[in-house]
Design a protein around this motif. Structure first.
Motif: not given
Length: 446
Positions: A303, A405, A407-409, A414, A432-433, A436, A442
């Protein structure tokens, strides 16, 4: 009476002066577009050609076998110097090569005395751009060679958008104004990083990540990458070290609260209570903060690395966007709308926006801090400056929200990244990005 006969014309008894052919470079009939046979020694290099002189022996072998398949082009030195007087020290012959320098060098190796060349005095005003486009067509320029060309075009008065448009017409595929901005910023990297980029031991994507760091840290970053660290991890590691140093500096300046000079000498083993008595420091917490900075927590490192990379693209977008161009209206409105819909973060966003504007030289006011700058902008009658400041603050606000942020975007985050991808040539790097953004699932598959 018959009319008088016409008087016969007298022929001159003087012979015409003879001029050696090698002394004649041009005749009165030579015009732009004509092909002339010029002596190789009557030509000199183009001062704007930043391309490395590679592959000349191979080209000479090809020309020796199949001949010169395409003529070179030149501009007369007096015409060139009228347009570019600052290059006088580099003009060493009566003619300046516009393009075809590698062919000229190859013909020298072959021992040729002359070379066919097209006179292009009419193109002198576009010489910088023509040189760049010819190089893009004929060779894969290195990132630094591109940067030097783009920088020269910026100094000639072209905007980032104009450069991207004109180069895109000649290159294989369009480029964004963000790419132009990021290439030019490569010229500000520490010399060691530039050298690694030039010799190919550092990729351009890794070099761009170094732009987020101070020059003093860029060589450390280079060492980590050369040692096998992923560029995003190396960048995050140095940024974490910077934050740790800032935290230690803040801790070291904690005073007793009563102005006592003895408080300045407080050691890490004791903390002043404010009434002159020294108490034992509280036990350090090993908790959430320690866990977040743990090397094993790849999510947080990803992140932080993604946020650092996006900030580079935000700065690129801000530096290269002409807010007066109607073509950019949709872009500006989309960023403003995203900022308005986000929770208020105006103070932090203005601080960040002010730093970006100062860095790009687009702040336009002699203000020492963000608060006074935005107050002056609001009182100003300059609509363009107000629009630019609003765009910068909105862009910073959306980026701050996206970076915070955990948590999930959602769709706003986005959409913000998609704006950077489309207009600032941003490329998501971390797993990770990409998850998202829906670029991979995943499990890592596309």
């Amino acid at each position: 009476m018959a009319g008088a006969l016409p008087r016969p014309k007298r022929k001159s008894t003087k012979s015409k002066p003879e001029v050696a052919p090698e002394e004649v470079l041009y005749t009165d009939t030579d015009r732009s577009g004509d092909t002339l046979d010029l002596e190789l020694s009557s030509l000199c290099s183009n001062p704007f050609n930043k391309r490395a002189k590679k592959g000349v022996p191979e080209l000479a072998a090809t020309i020796g076998e199949v001949g010169l398949l395409q003529n070179i082009a030149h501009i007369r030195a007096d015409v060139w110097l009228e347009a570019y007087p600052e290059t006088r020290d580099q003009i060493t012959a009566p003619n300046v090569i516009l393009f075809g320098e590698h062919r000229w060098l190859a013909c020298q190796e072959l021992g040729w005395e002359t070379i066919p060349s097209v006179l292009r005095d009419d193109k002198v005003e576009d010489a910088r751009l023509i040189t760049l486009i010819e190089n893009l067509r004929r060779a894969q320029l290195s990132p630094l060679e591109e940067a030097e060309h783009y920088h020269a075009l910026r100094e000639a008065g072209l905007s980032y958008e104009q450069i991207a448009e004109k180069v895109g017409e000649a290159a294989s595929g369009a480029i964004s104004k963000g790419t132009v901005w990021k290439r030019i910023k490569l010229l500000e990297l520490a010399p060691a990083v530039q050298e690694a980029l030039r010799d190919g031991t550092l990729k351009v994507s890794a070099a761009e990540k170094a732009q987020q760091l101070d020059r003093s840290d860029q060589e450390d970053y280079l060492g980590l990458v050369r040692g096998g660290a992923h560029p995003a991890e190396a960048q995050a590691q140095i940024l974490a070290r910077q934050r740790q140093g800032e935290a230690l500096e803040t801790t070291a300046t904690v005073s007793s609260g009563n102005g006592d000079a003895d408080a300045a000498a407080t050691t890490p083993e004791t903390v002043s209570t404010g009434n002159g008595a020294a108490a034992a420091p509280p036990a350090p917490r090993k908790s959430k903060q320690a866990k977040q900075s743990s090397p094993g927590d790849k999510g947080d490192a990803d992140r932080r690395a993604a946020a650092a990379a996006r900030e580079v693209s935000c700065r690129a977008l801000l530096a290269s966007t002409d807010v007066t161009d109607p073509a950019n209206s949709d872009l500006i409105l989309s960023v403003l709308a995203a900022a308005v819909l986000a929770p208020p973060q105006q103070s932090a966003a203005q601080q960040r926006a002010f730093a970006w504007l100062k860095e790009s030289g687009r702040d336009g006011l002699d203000a020492s801090d963000a608060s006074s700058y935005f107050a002056a902008i609001q009182d100003s009658d300059d609509a363009t400056a107000q629009r630019l400041a609003a765009f910068a603050a909105a862009l910073a606000a959306v980026e701050l929200r996206t970076a915070a942020r955990r948590q999930s975007w959602g769709s706003r985050e986005r959409n913000h990244v998609r704006v950077l991808q489309e207009h600032a040539d941003y490329e998501p790097q971390s797993e990770w990005e990409k998850v998202e953004l829906g670029l991979v699932d995943a499990g890592g598959s596309r």
